[in-house]
Structures are given as C-alpha cells and as structure tokens.
Design a protein around this motif. Sequence first.
Motif, PDB file in Angstrom:
ATOM      1  N   UNK A 187       0.942  -1.278   0.086  1.00  0.00           N
ATOM      2  CA  UNK A 187       0.090   0.023  -0.094  1.00  0.00           C
ATOM      3  C   UNK A 187       0.842   1.326  -0.121  1.00  0.00           C
ATOM      4  N   UNK A 188       0.460   2.053  -0.754  1.00  0.00           N
ATOM      5  CA  UNK A 188       1.444   3.415  -0.936  1.00  0.00           C
ATOM      6  C   UNK A 188       0.322   4.332  -0.286  1.00  0.00           C
ATOM      7  N   UNK A 189       1.157   5.294   0.867  1.00  0.00           N
ATOM      8  CA  UNK A 189       0.712   6.291   1.550  1.00  0.00           C
ATOM      9  C   UNK A 189       1.218   7.706   1.037  1.00  0.00           C
ATOM     10  N   UNK A 190       0.319   8.658   0.589  1.00  0.00           N
ATOM     11  CA  UNK A 190       0.933  10.065   0.248  1.00  0.00           C
ATOM     12  C   UNK A 190       1.152  10.929   1.710  1.00  0.00           C
ATOM     13  N   UNK A 191       2.525  10.892   1.675  1.00  0.00           N
ATOM     14  CA  UNK A 191       2.917  11.774   2.948  1.00  0.00           C
ATOM     15  C   UNK A 191       4.269  12.759   2.458  1.00  0.00           C
ATOM     16  N   UNK A 192       4.615  13.727   3.227  1.00  0.00           N
ATOM     17  CA  UNK A 192       5.508  14.644   2.847  1.00  0.00           C
ATOM     18  C   UNK A 192       6.693  14.737   4.011  1.00  0.00           C
ATOM     19  N   UNK A 193       6.482  13.988   4.827  1.00  0.00           N
ATOM     20  CA  UNK A 193       7.544  13.847   6.025  1.00  0.00           C
ATOM     21  C   UNK A 193       7.352  12.455   6.676  1.00  0.00           C
ATOM     22  N   UNK A 194       8.656  11.880   6.882  1.00  0.00           N
ATOM     23  CA  UNK A 194       8.802  10.511   7.447  1.00  0.00           C
ATOM     24  C   UNK A 194       9.628  10.839   8.738  1.00  0.00           C
ATOM     25  N   UNK A 195       9.174  10.273   9.903  1.00  0.00           N
ATOM     26  CA  UNK A 195      10.098  10.281  11.038  1.00  0.00           C
ATOM     27  C   UNK A 195      10.414   8.816  11.317  1.00  0.00           C
ATOM     28  N   UNK A 196      11.347   8.489  11.520  1.00  0.00           N
ATOM     29  CA  UNK A 196      11.914   6.928  12.278  1.00  0.00           C
ATOM     30  C   UNK A 196      12.425   6.922  13.535  1.00  0.00           C
ATOM     31  N   UNK A 197      11.762   6.193  14.196  1.00  0.00           N
ATOM     32  CA  UNK A 197      12.260   5.773  15.839  1.00  0.00           C
ATOM     33  C   UNK A 197      12.213   4.512  15.821  1.00  0.00           C
ATOM     34  N   UNK A 198      13.441   3.966  15.365  1.00  0.00           N
ATOM     35  CA  UNK A 198      13.660   2.422  15.387  1.00  0.00           C
ATOM     36  C   UNK A 198      14.961   2.068  16.313  1.00  0.00           C
ATOM     37  N   UNK A 199      15.163   3.047  17.065  1.00  0.00           N
ATOM     38  CA  UNK A 199      16.219   2.848  17.954  1.00  0.00           C
ATOM     39  C   UNK A 199      17.302   3.715  17.964  1.00  0.00           C
ATOM     40  N   UNK A 200      18.011   3.995  19.157  1.00  0.00           N
ATOM     41  CA  UNK A 200      19.113   4.803  19.253  1.00  0.00           C
ATOM     42  C   UNK A 200      20.394   3.958  19.360  1.00  0.00           C
ATOM     43  N   UNK A 201      21.731   4.635  19.044  1.00  0.00           N
ATOM     44  CA  UNK A 201      22.735   4.076  19.174  1.00  0.00           C
ATOM     45  C   UNK A 201      23.651   4.580  20.622  1.00  0.00           C
ATOM     46  N   UNK A 202      24.010   4.028  21.460  1.00  0.00           N
ATOM     47  CA  UNK A 202      24.481   4.652  22.679  1.00  0.00           C
ATOM     48  C   UNK A 202      26.106   5.156  22.248  1.00  0.00           C
ATOM     49  N   UNK A 203      26.287   6.151  22.918  1.00  0.00           N
ATOM     50  CA  UNK A 203      27.487   7.007  22.468  1.00  0.00           C
ATOM     51  C   UNK A 203      28.794   6.151  22.669  1.00  0.00           C
ATOM     52  N   UNK A 204      29.650   6.303  22.121  1.00  0.00           N
ATOM     53  CA  UNK A 204      31.079   5.773  22.254  1.00  0.00           C
ATOM     54  C   UNK A 204      31.792   6.424  23.309  1.00  0.00           C
ATOM     55  N   UNK A 205      32.786   5.952  24.007  1.00  0.00           N
ATOM     56  CA  UNK A 205      33.865   6.928  25.055  1.00  0.00           C
ATOM     57  C   UNK A 205      34.956   6.685  24.524  1.00  0.00           C
ATOM     58  N   UNK A 206      35.640   7.641  24.480  1.00  0.00           N
ATOM     59  CA  UNK A 206      37.082   7.895  24.114  1.00  0.00           C
ATOM     60  C   UNK A 206      38.149   6.717  25.005  1.00  0.00           C
ATOM     61  N   UNK A 207      38.577   5.879  24.350  1.00  0.00           N
ATOM     62  CA  UNK A 207      39.564   4.995  25.177  1.00  0.00           C
ATOM     63  C   UNK A 207      38.780   3.705  25.528  1.00  0.00           C
ATOM     64  N   UNK A 208      37.684   3.558  25.453  1.00  0.00           N
ATOM     65  CA  UNK A 208      36.817   2.483  25.712  1.00  0.00           C
ATOM     66  C   UNK A 208      36.248   1.564  24.489  1.00  0.00           C
ATOM     67  N   UNK A 209      36.809   0.287  24.206  1.00  0.00           N
ATOM     68  CA  UNK A 209      36.344  -0.479  23.064  1.00  0.00           C
ATOM     69  C   UNK A 209      34.763  -0.292  23.111  1.00  0.00           C
ATOM     70  N   UNK A 210      34.388  -0.367  21.561  1.00  0.00           N
ATOM     71  CA  UNK A 210      32.761  -0.302  21.497  1.00  0.00           C
ATOM     72  C   UNK A 210      32.561  -1.652  20.755  1.00  0.00           C
ATOM     73  N   UNK A 211      31.370  -2.000  20.995  1.00  0.00           N
ATOM     74  CA  UNK A 211      30.881  -3.437  20.455  1.00  0.00           C
ATOM     75  C   UNK A 211      29.865  -2.942  19.485  1.00  0.00           C
ATOM     76  N   UNK A 212      30.218  -2.781  18.087  1.00  0.00           N
ATOM     77  CA  UNK A 212      29.036  -2.286  17.000  1.00  0.00           C
ATOM     78  C   UNK A 212      27.915  -3.162  16.875  1.00  0.00           C
ATOM     79  N   UNK A 213      28.382  -4.413  17.122  1.00  0.00           N
ATOM     80  CA  UNK A 213      27.003  -5.526  16.882  1.00  0.00           C
ATOM     81  C   UNK A 213      25.933  -5.275  18.111  1.00  0.00           C
TER      82      UNK A 213
END
Length: 480
Positions: free
Chosen positions: A329-355
Amino acid sequence: MSENSELRIAVIGAGPAGVYSSDIFLRELRKRGEELGLGTTARIDVFEKLPVPFGLVRYGVAPDHPSIKFIADALEKTLDNPDIHLYCDVEFGKDITLDDLLPRYDAVLFATGAVEDRPLHIPGADLTGVHGAARFVEWYDGYPDGPRDWPLDAKQVAVIGGGNVAMDVARELMRDADDLRTRTDIPDNVYEGLRRNQARELHLFVRRGVTQAKFSVQELREMEQLPGVRIAVDDEDFDLDEETIKAAGGNKLVRQMVEELFAIREMAQDMEDDGNVDYAGNPADRVYHLHFNALPVEITGTDGAVSSLRVERTRTGADGVMERTGEFVEYPVQAVYHAIGYKPAAAEGIAYDEHRTVLANDEGRILAASDSAQIVPRLYATGWAKRGPVGLIGSTKSDALLIVGHMLDDLAAEAGAGALAGDRDAGSIDRLLAERGVRPIDFAGWKRVDRFEREQGSREGRKHKKVTELERLRAIAHAE
C-alpha cells in the motif's frame, strides 16, 4: 576511614543511570563495606557534558509525560548529597580523559546515554523530509546543542516504529500547541514551531502485530487524550488467533497493553460514528492512524523531497516471527520520522561493540575489545552504555545494583582496601580543570538554573519554562 583513604569513584553521565548508580553505590557500601574491608564512606564525582543534569529525563522524554517531574525530583534529591559532587559542563574525552581519571579514582563508571539514531535502511531514506527521532526530540526538548527550528509544513506525516519513542514523536506532531504550552516547560521556539505545524493526518507504522508492540499503557492513554485528534485503526489488525491471545496473556505488561489497544479500537469506532470527534466529543481537525503488521519498504520522492511511503503488509505469529505477504500500500506523505532505536554513545579510550551498540562489556565490566574476554580493571558501564537503548527506569536500577555489586567485589579483592588511585587529594580534579580553563557547574549552579526556570514559568502562569541556550545556562548557573 580518613578522607584520603575513603573510596573515590568517578561516574561519567548525570542521567538516571549515573545518578541511580551513585546512590546505590553509597547505600551498598554502607551495607557491605565493613565486611568487605572497604570501609563505609566514598566520594563520588559525577561528570556531565551538558550544563545541567538528568540526561534522558530532561532531554530525551516528551515534555508532556506526567512522570517526568517525579523522576527528576527523585534524581535531584540523590544529587543533594554531600558525598556526591556534580561536575556539569565537563565533557569526557575533551575536558577530561581516562588518563586524568585513573590516577585520581579507584574506579570509573560509564553511564553515558544515546545521542544518535539507528539508520533507516530503506530506499529513499536520504530524501529531504526524512527525520530521525533523536534530532526531533532534541528540538522539542530544548537540547542545548539541538536545532532551534524545525520544518513542520507537511500536512501528511508518517512515523515508523513500535516503541515509546515513536509514540512520543507521533503525539507531539499531533499536539495542540496551546495545550502543550500550558501543561509543560517547552521553550518559546518550540511553542511557536508547533503553532505553525501543518500536520493534519499522521500514520504510525508498526511492522509486527498488536501483541508485539512495545508501547507502555501510559503512552497509549496519552495518545487517547489528544485534543482535536480522532484515532483511526484497521479492524483487521485486531483479528488475533487463540494462540496469539494466549501468548500475550502470559505476560502481564503485554496483556495490559493489548487490553488498552482493544479499548482504543472501540474508542476509534465511537470517534468515527459520532461524526469525527476527539476523545471529549469535540470536533477533530486531525486524524491519527495506527497501523500494525505494516513494514515500510520504500520512501519515494519528487524533486528530492518525500512524496509517499510504500508499506508491505506482514503476518506475525504468536512467536513473534514476521512474514512478508507481498501486498503493498502506498501512502501519500510529505515527511517521514523513524524511531527504530538509538545508538549509545562511544567513549574515548573504551572499546565499542558495534554489533550490540554498547561499550564492550561483560555484565558491566569493561572489556579490552568487543571480541575479547579480557576485562579492563577498574572500568565499568551501566544503563544504555551497558545494555543498549532498551528498558525503562526499572531496568536502569537493576543494572546499577548489578554493576555496583561487581565494583565492590572487585575493589575488595584488591590490596589496600580498594584504594587503587595514587592521587587521593579530593581537590586534585578541581585544580586540573582550573588549569585547563574548564569551569564546572556544581549542584548549587543547577539549583540557580532551576529557580530561574521556575521564575520564568510563573510569570506566564506555568510551573516551569526551560532555558535552552548553552551560554545562557552557563551564565545563570555561575551567577552569584
């Protein structure tokens, strides 16, 4: 225990995770410290990059949540503790580093939040008019570094997501500006922006079924009571088989959510039958469509701007497994907001698990690398930095209790009653910051900001009015 031998703990982040962890650490130390050989006193220094505390509660939750005030009040009472020292406007990785903290603190706890959206990976996601929830939330919450203006000229709007953030975004887009101003602390620029909002039709798309949504009952009830808004649903979404109903009934929170959604279905029918009215029976000039089993697959555009959203119908079993049907189905819209999750911030000097999108950790103990089992001594993570952007306040408190237990056990296993930092002068960190030209805002500074915001609000018959500009916040906080 002398002042120089009491435990010294640094906490990065003055949001709920950092503040709750500080409180729980002090309480657990009083309870277990003697038997562990650690004593019962500690100095906790909480560092926050923003000029004011409370993180997610002040800048990540919709302003019309009635629970915000109670949570903020509880956090403030915790910070008003002589054993907890607040250092706002001090950014980790810029003003202070791990090399600065480890010589001065026996342990460092990262309680950083999330500042970026997870990307939307569908064609058309780069069109003008596609927005991540994080930036929109920053706008309506008055985040100091956030945007001051927001484009609200779309008459038809889509929101993608099946959780509370999606509900917040959708609700604010359907909000009556005057009603919101009366009830909340929104700043003038947000009020003026919402007054000009052109949105008259909103579609919220949840890719799975009614029983797999992650809405809280409170969010649903707030959606139900939007002045001037009619709610619309698809009855087919509520045609649940016995197996799905049984599975939903096995979880109290899911059962309550589903019961509320069925009540909304009845409300939606009444709103339509009564001649397109809102919850109070008044004429509605906006309509809020709630779609389940709806997977957005493509955003189409005209001249580089959003013109429609293509959605595929899905089927979701009692086990939560989603199947695609090939029906679109196609919906006419002029703006799309996505709220599919946040990505927690990295911290300098600390390893980050991208997965996992977290600081690399094993039950809150920081790891040397995301693919390593090697624990880095004296470093810990809690809240979203530990588990990712899921869970509410209850999960944050559970995390804090777990991590504090690890911290105390680890400190007790070390020689010298856990006193691992060589520099035990409480004034050492203040001198370091002063040498670098960094001027922290303490708890008294925050109270000056809070008083000012309350005074500004009272002049307009409101309880509170939020200050948004960085330099103005600093000036108010440092005023004598």
